[in-house]
Enzyme design. Structure first.
Site, PDB file in Angstrom:
ATOM      1  N   HIS A 115     -22.231  -0.080 -25.223  1.00  0.00           N
ATOM      2  CA  HIS A 115     -23.013  -1.218 -25.728  1.00  0.00           C
ATOM      3  C   HIS A 115     -24.412  -0.796 -26.130  1.00  0.00           C
ATOM      4  CE1 HIS A 115     -25.473  -2.220 -22.087  1.00  0.00           C
ATOM      5  NE2 HIS A 115     -24.454  -1.736 -21.428  1.00  0.00           N
TER       6      HIS A 115
ATOM      7  N   GLU B 234     -23.661  -7.059 -24.215  1.00  0.00           N
ATOM      8  CA  GLU B 234     -22.652  -6.627 -23.249  1.00  0.00           C
ATOM      9  C   GLU B 234     -22.181  -7.726 -22.297  1.00  0.00           C
ATOM     10  OE1 GLU B 234     -24.113  -4.639 -19.939  1.00  0.00           O
ATOM     11  OE2 GLU B 234     -22.208  -3.789 -19.304  1.00  0.00           O
ATOM     12  N   GLU B 235     -23.138  -8.332 -21.596  1.00  0.00           N
ATOM     13  CA  GLU B 235     -22.733  -9.222 -20.498  1.00  0.00           C
ATOM     14  C   GLU B 235     -23.309 -10.631 -20.677  1.00  0.00           C
ATOM     15  OE1 GLU B 235     -26.173  -7.583 -17.399  1.00  0.00           O
ATOM     16  OE2 GLU B 235     -24.083  -7.030 -17.135  1.00  0.00           O
TER      17      GLU B 235
ATOM     18  N   ASP C  59     -28.303   2.726 -19.517  1.00  0.00           N
ATOM     19  CA  ASP C  59     -27.456   1.536 -19.662  1.00  0.00           C
ATOM     20  C   ASP C  59     -27.813   0.836 -20.952  1.00  0.00           C
ATOM     21  OD1 ASP C  59     -25.821  -0.641 -19.197  1.00  0.00           O
ATOM     22  OD2 ASP C  59     -26.949  -1.390 -17.481  1.00  0.00           O
TER      23      ASP C  59
END
Lengths: 348, 348
Positions: free
Chosen positions: B281, B326-327, B293
């Site tokens: 991502h 992503e989330e 991340d």
């Protein structure tokens, strides 16, 4: 507090305080006394209690702030509660410095925040901040070698590399010289502001602060420290090529205030007029709670003196001084607590 | 990106992509191909270059932000420059979240700042902030056990202890559950706001952020994470006794925006309609630059696919998808990039 001033051995202290023994027996007895004091202090929690309480109750204690003043009042009560005598607070005038609010960002098609901290005693920016392209240097010498006027309309940025923590402090020396001299050097070349990689060995996103140098009564430019990851970021952007534009904001300002020393004695039993001073400082920079610099020093000196107190004192007076304004000697070089203590002594 | 999704072995990839060998010889040849790919990727700098450029040029890339959008446009050009085919950007609507400005402080005779970060998707406070005494809990269960109405006019504070980093992620699980469920539980008891010790193992003064949970279309309370030293400070103050009053400010808000997936192919030589997706991502939380991340995931997937491209491709199509958002599955559970990719596929 400098590292050197912490290196006061308990043995030397016991000898200086004089525990009233014949000269011939003094060395062995002094050692035995020192060992007993050491063991006693390691068993009690005086030092930890002081550090915990002062950092928790008051947090950051900038020189001359309400927080430092309140911490001093509390510490005086604390020392009285421990049984120290002649506890008093010696006030002195100070030019204080307040950070206010500071911030920085990379400007442009892809703006991103920078984590910055104004250098201690820097002036603030104009309202709305300073926005300009940066010119990157890799050392104070590099900045000093820039031609006169070459930084007109620019922001000087010095990335002298990540500070390596050495036991002898050799990593910190050049960085603190840069922090002190950088704004004045940048001003000489016409810069609008000065930014440097933090004078700290930390890798996290928190800048290191500390004082910079006055010239003619004030710091000539707004000066800022960048956290290490932000310094990496700025230097990588420069390496990608093209102008790098940043914006800096600071509402830092100086103000008239007072600071103070907290003084407490264990009166000498036979030579009370001879005084052994155990000094540490109470003020701290504003980005942390000053647990190590220098609440720990206060804890150590208070615990050592308390152990001597509990033993019934020594021949000489043992005096704890919790100084205010450790290194706030600017702009007059008369503002710090050590100077105020000496002047107070000579006036007595 | 979850840790599990990163654990895709090169061997499995090589087998799935199919390098066109007879079944009998495939295992040994697949291993040889995988080894060759691995060695090639370790020699080049594709992954590092991608991570360096995307983090440096764009910094934080919150889902749906201009920064994420600009990074996607740049990444598409980057993938074209590497020789990938059918490079395209798939846009989808998103409820974005902007932190704005957040801050916290201990109120009282000795005020001191707290370093806080609003939890992702939290609502903001009213202008001027929320000021109230805190009630301390030591776990989500502890908070859940509080009587109804018992937190009326208070701020719920959960210090579940410092997160221990374990390889299996077992330290993070309970903390992320607290981050998700905490604001809603505190709201049930009547609290004005929710504060927790950061769901991070760091000891420095930087809070950990991450998303919290929607209830009926929004997060019910302003929720905040405290950096570890600030959590220690608050818990020590509670232990000293007496009410502990804090103030919290946040201008966090949601807004309508779009996010996007960046898709690039190495077309299959003989079975192009069969697609092996290498996903990672592009978005990141706003307090760092998302290097790990998940820019690193992007670098790994791009470098692996590029090595296959340089080898002339594989039987099946190898597709890199750099997902947006992503989330960010809230409030509708349809907002994230993975869902958008699947919907795009089914519509194709």
């Amino acid at each position: 507090m400098s590292v050197r001033s912490l290196i006061v051995s308990t043995l030397a202290l016991a000898a200086a305080a004089g525990f009233g023994l014949p000269a011939a027996a003094q060395d062995a007895a002094t050692v035995a006394t020192a060992v007993a004091l050491r063991d006693q202090v390691l068993k009690d929690n005086v030092a930890l209690d002081y550090v915990t309480q002062i950092t928790t109750r008051f947090g950051p204690r900038p020189a001359g702030s309400h927080s430092e003043q309140a911490a001093a009042a509390w510490a005086a009560d604390y020392l009285k509660g421990l049984g120290f005598k002649n506890v008093r607070i010696q006030s002195f005038p100070l030019v204080g410095w307040e950070r206010g609010v500071d911030s920085g960002s990379i400007v442009g098609p892809h703006p991103q925040p920078l984590v910055v901290a104004a250098l201690g005693h820097s002036i603030g920016t104009s309202v709305g901040g300073i926005e300009a392209d940066i010119v990157r240097f890799t050392s104070l010498d590099d900045l000093m070698a820039a031609p006169a006027g070459s930084l007109a309309g620019k922001i000087a940025y010095v990335d002298a590399g990540q500070l390596i923590a050495n036991q002898d402090g050799s990593g910190y020396g050049p960085m603190s010289r840069l922090r002190g001299a950088g704004p004045a050097e940048a001003a000489k070349k016409g810069a609008l502001a000065f930014v440097m990689r933090s004078a700290g060995s930390d890798e996290h996103r928190m800048p290191h602060t500390g004082t910079t140098r006055y010239v003619d009564g004030r710091v000539p430019l707004p000066g800022f420290a960048l956290s290490a990851p932000d310094a990496d970021q700025l230097s990588r952007l420069v390496a990608l090529g093209g102008p790098v534009r940043i914006r800096l904001n600071s509402t830092a300002h100086t103000y008239e205030t007072t600071s103070q020393n907290v003084i407490a004695d264990v009166p000498g039993t036979t030579r009370p007029e001879e005084v052994v001073v155990l000094g540490s400082h109470m003020d701290s920079w504003d980005l942390g709670t000053g647990a190590i610099d220098d609440a720990a020093g206060g804890g150590i000196t208070i615990a050592a003196a308390k152990a001597i107190l509990d033993r019934g004192g020594a021949e000489r007076t043992v005096r704890v001084v919790l100084y205010g304004s450790e290194e706030v000697a600017q702009p007059t070089n008369t503002g710090n607590g050590g100077g105020a203590y000496l002047r107070g002594l000579s006036a007595a």
